[in-house]
Each structure stands twice: as C-alpha cells, then as structure tokens.
Design an enzyme around this catalytic site. Structure first.
Site, short mmCIF file in Angstrom:
data_model
loop_
_atom_site.label_atom_id
_atom_site.label_comp_id
_atom_site.label_asym_id
_atom_site.label_seq_id
_atom_site.Cartn_x
_atom_site.Cartn_y
_atom_site.Cartn_z
N ASP A 1 2.81 5.63 -6.72
CA ASP A 1 4.07 5.49 -5.98
C ASP A 1 5.29 5.39 -6.87
O ASP A 1 6.42 5.45 -6.37
CB ASP A 1 4.01 4.26 -5.07
CG ASP A 1 3.09 4.50 -3.89
OD1 ASP A 1 3.06 5.64 -3.42
OD2 ASP A 1 2.42 3.56 -3.45
N HIS B 1 -2.26 -2.11 -9.84
CA HIS B 1 -3.22 -1.53 -8.92
C HIS B 1 -4.48 -2.38 -8.92
O HIS B 1 -4.87 -2.91 -9.96
CB HIS B 1 -3.58 -0.09 -9.34
CG HIS B 1 -4.13 0.72 -8.22
ND1 HIS B 1 -5.45 0.68 -7.88
CD2 HIS B 1 -3.53 1.55 -7.34
CE1 HIS B 1 -5.64 1.47 -6.84
NE2 HIS B 1 -4.49 2.00 -6.49
N HIS C 1 0.88 -1.19 0.00
CA HIS C 1 0.00 0.00 0.00
C HIS C 1 0.91 1.23 0.00
O HIS C 1 1.67 1.44 -0.95
CB HIS C 1 -0.93 -0.11 1.21
CG HIS C 1 -2.07 0.86 1.27
ND1 HIS C 1 -2.43 1.66 0.23
CD2 HIS C 1 -2.95 1.14 2.28
CE1 HIS C 1 -3.47 2.40 0.60
NE2 HIS C 1 -3.81 2.11 1.83
#
Ligand code: CMC
Length: 431
Positions: A363, A307, A268
């Site tokens: 990210d 994702h 995460h």
C-alpha cells in the site's frame, strides 16, 4: 502414528502425550486429550489474531515473509507481473495452472460477457448520497447482487459456483467504475466487450462523449500489473472473513461483501488511502524527521509500513515502485512520490523500524500511482477489492471442496462472572 511426532509432558499431572506432527503442525483438537480431570474440556490454544494458527491447508499462494517471497501457484509474483495479463493470473489462481490459448479465450469470453449490471442495480446505486464512501457502496452493491442471483445459494452445484465466479469477476469493475461516476456526478459508461479487462475498466471510468474510448496501452499495462499484485495474498484478514462467512454455506455475493468489509479497514486494504492522507499531512520532505519522531512516540503509525507476514521488503512494493515510473512517464510525476521515497529511506535507516522489521508494504506506493492515474483516494480500496475478488473466490472454492473444513467457530477462554441468580430491578445496586 506418523513418522513425525511430538511428546508433551503436562506438568500439572506428570502425564506425557505423543501427538502426530503433519506439515509442521499439530492438530489443535489433539490437545483436547490433555486434561487435569476427566470432565474438563482439555487443553486448547489461545491465539488472538491467529498469530500462529493454520486454519486450512491451501495450495494457492505461498509467502515466505522473512525472505520477501510471494508466489501464486508456484510462480514468482515478479514473473507473473512482467509477463501476464490480470485475467491470465485470475485463471491461474482459480484453476491452478496457466491457461493454454483455447482455455484462456473461453475464460476471457465468459468474463467479458457477464460485465453488464442489471438496470435495477444501477437504480440501487443511484440511491447513495453523492459523497458516499466508495467502499460502503462497493460492499453493499456486491451484497445486493445476491438478491438478483438467488440460485447462488446452491453451493453444492459446481456449475452454479463457476457461474457466480464469472459474474463476480466480470461485474466488480463495472460496480467500481459506476461508483466513481456516481461520486463525480457523471453518467455511467457501459462495458465495451471489444476491450481487455483493464482496458474496459479504464473505458468505464474515463469515457466521455467519444463513441469509442481509446485505451492508452501503457496505462492498461500498469493496471494489469497492479491488479496482478493485488489478486491474492493467502490467509489475510479479508480472505479469512471470506472463508469464515463462506463456511456457513453463505452464497458467494454475500461472502465477497463480507470480505470487502474486512478489506475496508485502515489496517488492511484501507491503508493505501491512509498513506496518501499521511503524505499530505507531512507535506514536505523537511517535515519527515519530525513525523517519524511522532510515530516513534506512539502518535499514530507509519501507514504503508509493516506487515504481519513480511519481515522483509514486500515484493509487491518493489514491483509497484518500478511500475510507478512507467505511469509517471504518461501522467507526469506525482509530487508525493518524492516525499514517499525520502520517508522510506529515513525509516529504513531508523533503529525503531529496523528492530521491528518494518518495511514498505504493497500500500505504500499503490495509492501514489492510482492518484497519478486520476483515481481519487477514496476509490483506492475499491481498486484493491476488484482484483482481490478472484483471490477470495479461489479460497472460497478451495474451502468448500475441503472435507476437513467445518463452520468457523473458535473457542473462547471465558473469564466472566460465575453463575448467579436473577435480581429484580428495584433490588439491584446502582451500576
Ligand atoms: N508504524 C509504526 N510502528 C509500527 C507499524 C507502523 N506502520 N507497524 C507495526 N508497528 C510496531 C508496533 O507499534 C509494534 O511495536 P511494539 O512492539 O513496540 O509494540 C510492532 O511494530 C509490532 O506491531 P504489531 O501491530 O504487533 O504487528 P501486526 O503484525 O499485528 O500488524 C500491521 C501488522 C500491517 C497491521 C501493522 O504493521 C500496521 O498497522 N501497519 C500500518 C497499516 C498498513 O500499512 N496496513 C497495510 C498492510 S499490507 C496490505 C494488506 O495486506 O492489507
């Protein structure tokens, strides 16, 4: 019965059941009537990781993962990132509308005037080892705040809830900056109420001996963009933790601490730190093909890729990639960006990633910018947690106001031992 229904035939019994369909969903509890015997508990769904289960109705954030769309309260993320400050977006998330000038000023005033931490919190943070992980410090310090504001337990009072929102949104940058200073062995720098939310954060990070810290407007703007992109992302792992813990009527500080603990995980919010480690291991563009081969062979994952919801380019990654150039103009280019861009290019042409619809996520590039700004890798998840705090609190508020919500308590499919009688230890078989 509403207009839309579904009829299910149970092939075990031959019976048919007509169930209402609302917003493209059936209520899981409606399945309970589908039984083989009067005394069984009825049919349920099995959905580890909530792959296809809506746990709430929400009006906050919309994602179309196939098209790569992200909207807060109906506004496309790209427009908000281009035109707003983080605090404006925080207001939008919490209240549902963009603020007029007077409402914004009052909101900003309330946030600005709750940025100070009690001196005992400073002492508490002082107790951590010099090399304590910033996320461990962050989530424990946020949890400790619940002991300073016990009135936060009065969840039924909207004014009390509002005050904890002001406090939390105001204090998380102070906690984040104090963590950085603690790890660096620097004296803590106190908040400066003359500065913006992001400008003040930079002040608390980087102020040295000067009497007034001079904020670089381009850095302040880049931070606003990054914070906006991280402010909410509907029912992700940490928001689900926030809602689950909050559903037990837990106070906002303890619930945010639980959400932050979920964010800490490398799948995460911890992924941004893992991306930088990965890029360093790769070390050179020439090593990328070999690295990709190893990922495809099951040796680890390409961090910052893939994702649960986006099966297309994460729109946040696109905005961040653009913001990177603006930051590099001030800080100089982070050499890891070249490896990242080449890694992305090679991965997006590779059958393995194409077939599984794996694209860069938020990210993939955020850590590279944060590193260029002088923020150490271990702080990256804290940089995610600070702006996500308003997202968590908005969901908490929505959950508490929703009469459909109950304490989170999923079912299990029990596959363990059938009933058996106790055996004294001296009569048990070797285990
Ligand atoms: N690298 C290589 N293979 C991958 C990756 C990856 N990053 N992500 C998924 N896969 C493969 C996976 O091995 C599986 O292959 P197969 O079908 O052959 O078994 C397939 O793609 C589906 O993966 P999954 O694990 O079932 O997908 P998921 O939806 O459960 O996981 C994810 C989503 C984000 C946990 C995963 O893509 C991942 O681990 N990514 C790397 C970590 C990361 O970047 N996380 C940040 C997410 S965005 C920020 C946030 O919201 O927190």
């Amino acid at each position: 019965m509403p207009d839309q229904t579904i009829t299910i035939t149970d092939n075990r019994t031959g019976k048919s059941y007509t169930l209402p369909v609302e917003h493209g969903a059936i209520r899981a509890t409606d399945l309970r009537q589908i039984k083989t015997q009067d005394d069984d508990q009825g049919l349920c769904t099995y959905d580890p990781g909530f792959m296809n289960t809506a746990a709430c109705k929400s009006r906050i954030t919309y994602i179309d993962g196939d098209k790569g769309i992200l909207e807060y309260r109906g506004y496309p993320i790209e427009q908000l990132a281009e035109n707003c400050t983080f605090l404006e977006v925080a207001y939008l998330l919490y209240y549902g509308e963009l603020p007029d000038k007077a409402s914004f000023d009052s909101f900003a005033y309330n946030i600005t005037h709750h940025t100070i931490l009690h001196e005992n919190i400073k002492q508490f943070m002082h107790g951590f080892r010099y090399d304590a992980h910033p996320m461990g410090m962050f989530l424990s310090t946020v949890a400790a705040l619940s002991t300073f504001y016990p009135e936060a337990k009065a969840l039924s009072d909207p004014a009390v809830r509002l005050k904890q929102m002001y406090r939390l949104v105001a204090k998380v940058p102070t906690i984040g900056a104090f963590i950085y200073r603690h790890n660096m062995g620097l004296p803590y720098a106190y908040p400066d109420n003359d500065l913006s939310y992001t400008g003040n954060f930079l002040n608390m990070l980087y102020k040295r001996t000067e009497s007034k810290y001079k904020v670089n407007p381009a850095m302040e703007r880049a931070l606003d963009i990054l914070f906006i992109l991280h402010a909410d992302h509907e029912q992700n792992c940490s928001t689900t933790a926030m809602r689950s813990v909050g559903s037990a009527q837990t106070d906002a500080y303890s619930s945010v601490a639980a959400a932050a603990a979920a964010l800490y995980g490398p799948l995460h919010g911890g992924a941004n730190e893992a991306v930088l480690k990965m890029l360093r291991v790769i070390g050179d563009k020439k090593n990328i093909p070999d690295f990709i081969k190893r990922v495809k062979g099951g040796e680890g994952r390409l961090m910052g890729f893939g994702h649960r919801v986006y099966k297309n380019y994460d729109p946040r990654a696109r905005v961040i990639k653009q913001a990177a150039d603006q930051v590099f103009e001030i800080t100089g280019k982070n050499p890891l960006i070249d490896i990242a861009v080449e890694l992305e290019r090679i991965a997006l042409e590779d059958e393995y990633f194409i077939k599984r619809k794996l694209y860069p996520n938020v990210d993939f590039y955020s850590g590279i910018i944060y590193e260029a700004m002088g923020i150490p890798g271990e702080m990256f998840t804290v940089m995610f947690a600070m702006p996500r705090t308003i997202g968590w609190l908005t969901h908490y508020e929505e959950m508490l106001a929703d009469s459909d919500q109950k304490i989170a308590r999923p079912k299990q499919l029990f596959l363990g031992a059938a009933r058996r009688d106790f055996v004294p230890m001296d009569q048990r078989k070797a285990t």
